[in-house]
Design a protein around this motif. Structure first.
Motif, PDB file in Angstrom:
ATOM      1  N   LEU A  55      35.072  43.104  37.660  1.00 12.15           N
ATOM      2  CA  LEU A  55      34.750  41.675  37.707  1.00 12.15           C
ATOM      3  C   LEU A  55      34.579  41.133  36.295  1.00 12.15           C
ATOM      4  O   LEU A  55      33.649  40.385  36.001  1.00 12.15           O
ATOM      5  CB  LEU A  55      33.470  41.463  38.523  1.00 12.15           C
ATOM      6  CG  LEU A  55      33.528  41.921  39.988  1.00 12.15           C
ATOM      7  CD1 LEU A  55      32.148  41.885  40.624  1.00 12.15           C
ATOM      8  CD2 LEU A  55      34.507  41.060  40.780  1.00 12.15           C
ATOM      9  N   ALA A  56      35.513  41.504  35.430  1.00 13.95           N
ATOM     10  CA  ALA A  56      35.430  41.072  34.039  1.00 13.95           C
ATOM     11  C   ALA A  56      35.674  39.574  33.923  1.00 13.95           C
ATOM     12  O   ALA A  56      36.574  39.025  34.569  1.00 13.95           O
ATOM     13  CB  ALA A  56      36.464  41.837  33.203  1.00 13.95           C
ATOM     14  N   PHE A  57      34.857  38.915  33.112  1.00 13.77           N
ATOM     15  CA  PHE A  57      35.006  37.485  32.813  1.00 13.77           C
ATOM     16  C   PHE A  57      35.045  36.645  34.097  1.00 13.77           C
ATOM     17  O   PHE A  57      35.903  35.778  34.268  1.00 13.77           O
ATOM     18  CB  PHE A  57      36.262  37.237  31.964  1.00 13.77           C
ATOM     19  CG  PHE A  57      36.247  37.948  30.646  1.00 13.77           C
ATOM     20  CD1 PHE A  57      35.640  37.373  29.530  1.00 13.77           C
ATOM     21  CD2 PHE A  57      36.796  39.218  30.514  1.00 13.77           C
ATOM     22  CE1 PHE A  57      35.598  38.035  28.313  1.00 13.77           C
ATOM     23  CE2 PHE A  57      36.757  39.894  29.306  1.00 13.77           C
ATOM     24  CZ  PHE A  57      36.156  39.301  28.201  1.00 13.77           C
ATOM     25  N   CYS A  58      34.100  36.926  34.988  1.00 17.15           N
ATOM     26  CA  CYS A  58      34.063  36.241  36.287  1.00 17.15           C
ATOM     27  C   CYS A  58      32.905  35.253  36.417  1.00 17.15           C
ATOM     28  O   CYS A  58      32.641  34.757  37.515  1.00 17.15           O
ATOM     29  CB  CYS A  58      33.993  37.265  37.417  1.00 17.15           C
ATOM     30  SG  CYS A  58      35.569  38.078  37.749  1.00 17.15           S
ATOM     31  N   CYS A  59      32.188  34.982  35.302  1.00 20.22           N
ATOM     32  CA  CYS A  59      31.079  34.009  35.333  1.00 20.22           C
ATOM     33  C   CYS A  59      30.079  34.340  36.437  1.00 20.22           C
ATOM     34  O   CYS A  59      29.687  33.478  37.231  1.00 20.22           O
ATOM     35  CB  CYS A  59      31.619  32.590  35.521  1.00 20.22           C
ATOM     36  SG  CYS A  59      32.758  32.043  34.247  1.00 20.22           S
ATOM     37  N   LEU A  60      29.650  35.594  36.476  1.00 20.40           N
ATOM     38  CA  LEU A  60      28.762  36.038  37.550  1.00 20.40           C
ATOM     39  C   LEU A  60      27.369  35.439  37.417  1.00 20.40           C
ATOM     40  O   LEU A  60      26.906  35.116  36.318  1.00 20.40           O
ATOM     41  CB  LEU A  60      28.670  37.566  37.545  1.00 20.40           C
ATOM     42  CG  LEU A  60      29.987  38.327  37.769  1.00 20.40           C
ATOM     43  CD1 LEU A  60      29.737  39.831  37.768  1.00 20.40           C
ATOM     44  CD2 LEU A  60      30.657  37.896  39.070  1.00 20.40           C
ATOM     45  N   LEU A  61      26.703  35.327  38.551  1.00 22.53           N
ATOM     46  CA  LEU A  61      25.327  34.845  38.633  1.00 22.53           C
ATOM     47  C   LEU A  61      24.411  35.990  39.057  1.00 22.53           C
ATOM     48  O   LEU A  61      24.892  37.011  39.579  1.00 22.53           O
ATOM     49  CB  LEU A  61      25.228  33.706  39.642  1.00 22.53           C
ATOM     50  CG  LEU A  61      26.055  32.449  39.350  1.00 22.53           C
ATOM     51  CD1 LEU A  61      25.879  31.426  40.476  1.00 22.53           C
ATOM     52  CD2 LEU A  61      25.681  31.845  38.007  1.00 22.53           C
ATOM     53  N   PRO A  62      23.090  35.845  38.858  1.00 23.98           N
ATOM     54  CA  PRO A  62      22.172  36.911  39.294  1.00 23.98           C
ATOM     55  C   PRO A  62      22.366  37.304  40.755  1.00 23.98           C
ATOM     56  O   PRO A  62      22.277  38.490  41.102  1.00 23.98           O
ATOM     57  CB  PRO A  62      20.793  36.289  39.045  1.00 23.98           C
ATOM     58  CG  PRO A  62      21.006  35.361  37.897  1.00 23.98           C
ATOM     59  CD  PRO A  62      22.373  34.795  38.107  1.00 23.98           C
ATOM     60  N   ALA A  63      22.667  36.335  41.621  1.00 24.33           N
ATOM     61  CA  ALA A  63      22.857  36.646  43.044  1.00 24.33           C
ATOM     62  C   ALA A  63      23.996  37.635  43.257  1.00 24.33           C
ATOM     63  O   ALA A  63      23.940  38.461  44.184  1.00 24.33           O
ATOM     64  CB  ALA A  63      23.127  35.358  43.822  1.00 24.33           C
ATOM     65  N   ASP A  64      25.026  37.564  42.416  1.00 27.90           N
ATOM     66  CA  ASP A  64      26.159  38.482  42.559  1.00 27.90           C
ATOM     67  C   ASP A  64      25.744  39.925  42.287  1.00 27.90           C
ATOM     68  O   ASP A  64      26.123  40.843  43.026  1.00 27.90           O
ATOM     69  CB  ASP A  64      27.286  38.068  41.607  1.00 27.90           C
ATOM     70  CG  ASP A  64      27.842  36.702  41.918  1.00 27.90           C
ATOM     71  OD1 ASP A  64      28.088  36.423  43.105  1.00 27.90           O
ATOM     72  OD2 ASP A  64      28.022  35.908  40.968  1.00 27.90           O
ATOM     73  N   LEU A  65      24.962  40.130  41.217  1.00 26.63           N
ATOM     74  CA  LEU A  65      24.528  41.489  40.893  1.00 26.63           C
ATOM     75  C   LEU A  65      23.451  41.971  41.855  1.00 26.63           C
ATOM     76  O   LEU A  65      23.389  43.162  42.181  1.00 26.63           O
ATOM     77  CB  LEU A  65      24.033  41.548  39.447  1.00 26.63           C
ATOM     78  CG  LEU A  65      25.073  41.230  38.370  1.00 26.63           C
ATOM     79  CD1 LEU A  65      24.524  41.557  36.983  1.00 26.63           C
ATOM     80  CD2 LEU A  65      26.371  41.983  38.594  1.00 26.63           C
ATOM     81  N   HIS A  66      22.601  41.046  42.326  1.00 29.49           N
ATOM     82  CA  HIS A  66      21.609  41.421  43.343  1.00 29.49           C
ATOM     83  C   HIS A  66      22.319  41.925  44.590  1.00 29.49           C
ATOM     84  O   HIS A  66      21.904  42.930  45.195  1.00 29.49           O
ATOM     85  CB  HIS A  66      20.710  40.235  43.685  1.00 29.49           C
ATOM     86  CG  HIS A  66      19.600  40.007  42.708  1.00 29.49           C
ATOM     87  ND1 HIS A  66      18.679  40.984  42.367  1.00 29.49           N
ATOM     88  CD2 HIS A  66      19.249  38.900  41.991  1.00 29.49           C
ATOM     89  CE1 HIS A  66      17.815  40.494  41.482  1.00 29.49           C
ATOM     90  NE2 HIS A  66      18.147  39.234  41.237  1.00 29.49           N
ATOM     91  N   TYR A  67      23.388  41.226  44.993  1.00 21.62           N
ATOM     92  CA  TYR A  67      24.136  41.677  46.172  1.00 21.62           C
ATOM     93  C   TYR A  67      24.720  43.066  45.942  1.00 21.62           C
ATOM     94  O   TYR A  67      24.594  43.953  46.797  1.00 21.62           O
ATOM     95  CB  TYR A  67      25.266  40.696  46.530  1.00 21.62           C
ATOM     96  CG  TYR A  67      26.294  41.344  47.411  1.00 21.62           C
ATOM     97  CD1 TYR A  67      25.986  41.656  48.733  1.00 21.62           C
ATOM     98  CD2 TYR A  67      27.537  41.753  46.902  1.00 21.62           C
ATOM     99  CE1 TYR A  67      26.894  42.332  49.535  1.00 21.62           C
ATOM    100  CE2 TYR A  67      28.446  42.423  47.698  1.00 21.62           C
ATOM    101  CZ  TYR A  67      28.123  42.704  49.015  1.00 21.62           C
ATOM    102  OH  TYR A  67      29.020  43.373  49.800  1.00 21.62           O
ATOM    103  N   LEU A  68      25.392  43.269  44.800  1.00 21.89           N
ATOM    104  CA  LEU A  68      25.999  44.567  44.537  1.00 21.89           C
ATOM    105  C   LEU A  68      24.974  45.695  44.562  1.00 21.89           C
ATOM    106  O   LEU A  68      25.247  46.785  45.060  1.00 21.89           O
ATOM    107  CB  LEU A  68      26.715  44.550  43.183  1.00 21.89           C
ATOM    108  CG  LEU A  68      28.064  43.829  43.125  1.00 21.89           C
ATOM    109  CD1 LEU A  68      28.580  43.799  41.684  1.00 21.89           C
ATOM    110  CD2 LEU A  68      29.087  44.502  44.032  1.00 21.89           C
TER     111      LEU A  68
END
Length: 492
Positions: free
Chosen positions: A317-330
């Motif tokens: 997920l390189a350069f995907c403008c991730l948010l904290p919710a995305d990493l919390h889900y993972l």
């Protein structure tokens, strides 16, 4: 150390005339070591004779050139497969087929077919020709395609036609320049004595129509990886494409970088496209790797991956403008305990993403082999917070840290902390800030444009000295990403 058998084989292949006259007397068990010797010394005439008379049903370049552990060579031949030798192997198979077809046409009794599969997978460099004497994946694809077309045109129309066939299994790289010849080769493969089969395919800058045209021609059971790069299809184009991929029941890896997806301002129609895209990803039952790099996926990772019933082992997920919710889900998903490769490059992990990233590392530490956090705004303080979590990843083999504003001391601290990671083989680190004049402010143009070569050399020597003192010369620390690449998931 070279075995006596390999030394003798090199001597034998040096005299083409003598070897050729004696080939029918040589036990078939010696053919593999003779092949490796001829390949190493680029004895192309010998190589072609060996291939033309190959006594086994399978000729696998990668297995032959890696050796079997008993007949060691000083070089990993499959990593430096010369253009001339690769072409010679193909010519040897072509000569074998032409001889058989000529015999059919003249009514001569057919000899029992020996060679049935030429496996050329695994001996490529990702499409980039690193040296003049190697053969790029694009060139190999075109050569195989033209060979397939040529032998099909030569095929006799007699009743015996089609009774001799060699399948060639290969990884293919196609762009607009090579699309026509590859498509024709795949079209004639079913009736050609040289049948082209694809394991992994890379398609670059192809239109939707061209991509569909290729997918329709590929064997549905043999395809392992699809990599569509720089296609600019967007959600609507990918939704049109994905149904063609459900045919591939063994598809393990799907890479869709630079696909022009931006979820931050979706219209109602685009929102429906997003839902369809997530639904269709879930229709790939064998999927283990997904790359959506350089798409703007802020807050949508759960929507995309939440419907998968089997865990992914590689998420890019390189350069995907991730948010904290995305990493919390993972960190709480079914994927986390199975992750072997994770690429979060280009996401700012120094701010609000730091804590969820730490949680993700903590949950993935037992399985993670490759971690890429290039250009993630990691400073010394952030790296210090990450180091304990990184050091709990005891299976880690690769760590990518390039383009982060780290000091020499920060890199030294990480090096000494990671020495106990027995499996760690490769770390790609950034040049320290002090090697770049003006680096007190890493956004300064001076940081980007100029490097103090003396300080750079001094720091690199210091790193190597530290590895020698720690007796970890098996571990490579380098700032060079041109010749050192992150490992591919499918090769782990």
């Amino acid at each position: 150390m070279l075995s006596l058998l390999f030394i003798c084989s090199r001597k034998l292949v040096s005299d083409h005339g003598s070897l050729r006259s004696a080939l029918h007397l040589i036990p078939k068990e010696l053919y593999p070591v003779l092949f490796r010797a001829a390949f190493l010394d680029q004895k192309t005439l010998v190589l072609q004779d060996l291939v033309q008379r190959w006594p086994f049903p399978v000729l696998s370049l990668q297995k032959l050139l890696q050796g079997d552990g008993r007949h060691q060579q000083p070089l990993q031949l499959y990593e430096r497969a010369s253009k001339l030798c690769v072409q010679t192997v193909i010519l040897g198979v072509m000569a074998y087929l032409r001889e058989a077809l000529a015999g059919q046409k003249e009514g001569r009794p057919l000899r029992k077919q020996r060679l049935r599969l030429l496996d050329m997978t695994g001996t490529h460099d990702g499409g980039l020709e690193q040296r003049p004497d190697t053969m790029s994946l694009w060139s190999r694809t075109v050569t195989l395609a033209k060979s397939c077309i040529d032998i099909a045109r030569r095929q006799s129309l007699s009743s015996a036609a089609g009774s001799v066939c060699v399948a060639v299994r290969a990884d293919l790289f196609v762009n607009s320049t090579s699309y026509g010849v590859l498509r024709e080769a795949l079209q004639v493969s079913a009736r050609s004595p040289l049948c082209l089969q694809c394991r992994d395919i890379w398609a670059e800058e192809l239109s939707l129509r061209s991509t569909v045209g290729l997918l329709e021609l590929l064997n549905p059971t043999g395809l392992r990886q699809i990599d569509l790069r720089y296609n600019n299809l967007g959600l609507s184009g990918l939704n049109a494409l994905l149904p063609y991929m459900t045919r591939f029941s063994h598809l393990q890896s799907l890479k869709l970088p630079y696909s022009n997806i931006d979820v931050r301002r979706l219209s109602p129609a685009a929102e429906e496209d997003m839902q369809n895209f997530a639904s269709q990803i879930c229709q790939l039952p064998a999927l283990k790797e997904l790359n959506l790099g350089s798409s703007r996926l802020s807050g949508r990772i759960q929507q995309l991956l939440g419907g998968l019933r089997t865990p992914l082992e590689s998420v890019e997920l390189a350069f995907c403008c991730l948010l904290p919710a995305d990493l919390h889900y993972l960190s709480r998903s079914i994927h986390v305990s199975s992750l072997r490769k994770l690429d979060l490059s280009g996401n700012n992990l120094s701010g609000v993403l730091l804590q969820p990233f730490l949680q993700l590392l903590d949950k993935a530490c037992s399985s993670l082999l490759c971690l890429d956090v290039m250009d993630c705004k990691l400073r010394d303080s952030t790296l210090s917070a990450l180091t304990p979590a990184l050091c709990r990843c005891r299976c880690l083999r690769y760590l990518g840290l390039l383009d982060n504003p780290l000091s020499g001391q920060g890199i030294r601290t990480l090096l000494h902390s990671s020495l106990h990671l027995a499996d760690l083989q490769l770390v790609i680190y950034p040049l320290p800030l002090e090697c770049r004049p003006g680096s007190a402010d890493e956004s300064s143009p001076a940081v980007i444009g100029f490097v103090d070569c003396d300080k750079e050399a001094q720091f690199k020597a210091e790193v190597q000295e530290a590895l020698v003192r720690a007796q970890r010369t098996d571990m490579v620390w380098t700032a060079d990403m041109v010749t050192r690449h992150p490992p591919e998931y499918l090769s782990l």
